[in-house]
Motif scaffolding. Structure first.
Motif, short mmCIF file in Angstrom:
data_model
loop_
_atom_site.label_atom_id
_atom_site.label_comp_id
_atom_site.label_asym_id
_atom_site.label_seq_id
_atom_site.Cartn_x
_atom_site.Cartn_y
_atom_site.Cartn_z
N UNK A 188 2.60 7.03 3.54
CA UNK A 188 2.22 8.12 2.63
C UNK A 188 1.08 7.73 1.69
N UNK A 189 0.55 6.51 1.83
CA UNK A 189 -0.61 6.13 1.03
C UNK A 189 -1.88 6.80 1.57
N UNK A 190 -1.84 7.24 2.82
CA UNK A 190 -3.01 7.87 3.44
C UNK A 190 -3.04 9.37 3.14
N UNK A 191 -4.21 9.99 3.19
CA UNK A 191 -4.28 11.44 2.98
C UNK A 191 -3.43 12.19 4.00
N UNK A 246 -1.31 14.44 -1.50
CA UNK A 246 -2.31 15.47 -1.76
C UNK A 246 -3.71 14.89 -1.75
N UNK A 247 -3.83 13.60 -2.11
CA UNK A 247 -5.14 12.94 -2.13
C UNK A 247 -5.15 11.77 -1.17
N UNK A 248 -4.42 10.71 -1.53
CA UNK A 248 -4.33 9.55 -0.67
C UNK A 248 -5.56 8.66 -0.74
N UNK A 249 -5.52 7.57 0.03
CA UNK A 249 -6.61 6.59 0.07
C UNK A 249 -7.22 6.59 1.46
N UNK A 250 -8.56 6.63 1.55
CA UNK A 250 -9.21 6.65 2.86
C UNK A 250 -8.85 5.43 3.70
N UNK A 251 -8.78 5.62 5.00
CA UNK A 251 -8.42 4.55 5.92
C UNK A 251 -9.38 3.38 5.79
N UNK A 252 -10.69 3.66 5.67
CA UNK A 252 -11.66 2.56 5.66
C UNK A 252 -11.52 1.67 4.42
N UNK A 288 -11.90 3.49 -4.31
CA UNK A 288 -13.05 4.15 -3.69
C UNK A 288 -14.17 3.14 -3.53
N UNK A 289 -15.17 3.51 -2.74
CA UNK A 289 -16.19 2.55 -2.33
C UNK A 289 -16.89 1.89 -3.51
N UNK A 290 -17.20 2.65 -4.55
CA UNK A 290 -17.95 2.09 -5.68
C UNK A 290 -17.13 1.09 -6.50
N UNK A 308 0.87 -1.18 0.00
CA UNK A 308 0.00 0.00 0.00
C UNK A 308 0.90 1.22 0.00
N UNK A 309 0.87 1.99 -1.10
CA UNK A 309 1.91 3.01 -1.28
C UNK A 309 1.48 4.00 -2.35
N UNK A 310 1.87 5.24 -2.17
CA UNK A 310 1.66 6.24 -3.22
C UNK A 310 2.69 6.13 -4.33
#
Length: 342
Positions: free
Chosen positions: A266-269, A281-287, A238-240, A166-168
């Motif tokens: 750094x994968x997180x916002x 700058x964007x990242x992936x939501x924790x959930x 994303x969720x969808x 999991x990485x940017x």
């Protein structure tokens, strides 16, 4: 290797007895590791980040994560041990990675699951050296047993290690000295792992989830395609899209004998994880990541053991953290992974 158990301190609730325990009351030093459990190892190093022209400070991450982890509630059934830190303070990254690999290999031979607290993402090349050497030794033992049992050599089985990052960033850069150079950085670990696999005749089975396309050149995407990497950009997570991503990830897991899980903070916002070398700058939501982690951690081998041999946390940088926000997220990830592995 130094083990400072003094960092394991926190609140106590003696009135609640055994059910009121926290990590600092339960964790033991590695020299008391009499039973199979989780082995925590630290990799205090940001030499790779420095070589990659990033913001240094990840050297202090292992201790900072432990301090937060110490006060978390104990919900585990098997022991956790602290194997101390490998420290790279002299610029000799290659030696530090080699020493980490030795410790990871030793812990796996002792039948522990392993968690490594980095450090820059150069930790991944050290971690994988340990996994690779462990599996090579295991191969040799299996071959010898086959020869003893059947009095004839059998073709050795080739292990397939699924690497889930999991990485940017791909972290597939070519080393500055050329593709065969031993001089790596925090941007080269998966190139180095791919070369290791090539030399062993093993498949390179790599998934990188959460990429920022603005932070990875066309050359890196082209290299990933050449290496048949499974990758997803941050905008795809994303969720969808979750169900289709999980299907692809499950196919990747099913094709793996073992898993190596690595999480670059750094994968997180940046709002969630400000304490990193390169904030997203964007990242992936924790959930979203939690959903995918749950899927990875629930994967089992034929004998019912977790497929995940080793997990590590990379690129937490206390120097840029705000109110230990990133440390708390890193510690929670360690808590979640440790509980699932055992």
């Amino acid at each position: 290797m130094s083990i400072d158990m003094g960092v394991w301190a926190g609140r106590t609730d003696p009135e609640d007895g055994e059910l009121g325990m926290r990590w600092h009351q339960k964790i033991r030093p590695a020299d008391q590791a009499n039973d199979e459990g989780i082995m925590l190892l630290g990799f205090a190093c940001d030499e790779g980040v420095s070589r990659n022209k990033g913001r240094t400070g990840a050297f202090d991450a292992p201790v900072a994560i432990r301090k937060v982890l110490a006060n978390l509630a104990w919900h585990h059934t098997e022991p956790v041990y602290d194997g101390g830190d490998i420290c790279c303070s002299d610029g000799n990254l290659e030696l530090a990675q080699h020493r980490l690999g030795e410790d990871v290999c030793r812990a796996l031979r002792q039948k522990h699951k392993v968690m490594v607290l980095g450090g820059g993402h150069e930790v991944a090349w050290g971690t994988f050296q340990g996994i690779g050497n462990y599996l090579i030794q295991k191969q040799h033992v299996n071959e010898q047993q086959n020869q003893d049992a059947f009095s004839s050599a059998k073709a050795p089985s080739t292990p397939k290690v699924g690497i889930i990052n999991f990485d940017a960033h791909f972290d597939l850069r070519n080393p500055p000295g050329g593709q065969q150079s031993e001089q790596g950085s925090s941007g080269t670990p998966f190139h180095q792992i791919a070369r290791f696999c090539q030399l062993q005749g093993w498949p390179f089975h790599y998934a990188c989830l959460g990429l920022s396309r603005t932070s990875n050149t066309q050359a890196l995407y082209q290299k990933a395609d050449t290496l048949s990497v499974l990758y997803k950009d941050d905008v795809e997570l994303k969720q969808q899209n979750l169900e289709s991503v999980q299907e692809e990830l499950q196919a990747f897991i099913d094709q793996s004998d073992y898993l190596y899980l690595t999480i670059d903070m750094d994968v997180f916002p940046a709002a969630v994880a400000p304490g990193v070398s390169a904030p997203a700058a964007r990242g992936v939501p924790v959930e979203i990541i939690e959903n995918l982690l749950s899927q990875i951690l629930s994967s089992k081998t034929q004998n019912g053991d977790s497929k995940v041999l080793v997990a590590d946390i990379a690129e937490y940088n206390p120097r840029f953290d705000i109110d230990s926000q990133t440390a708390r997220l890193a510690a929670r990830l360690v808590w979640t992974i440790a509980r699932a592995l055992r």
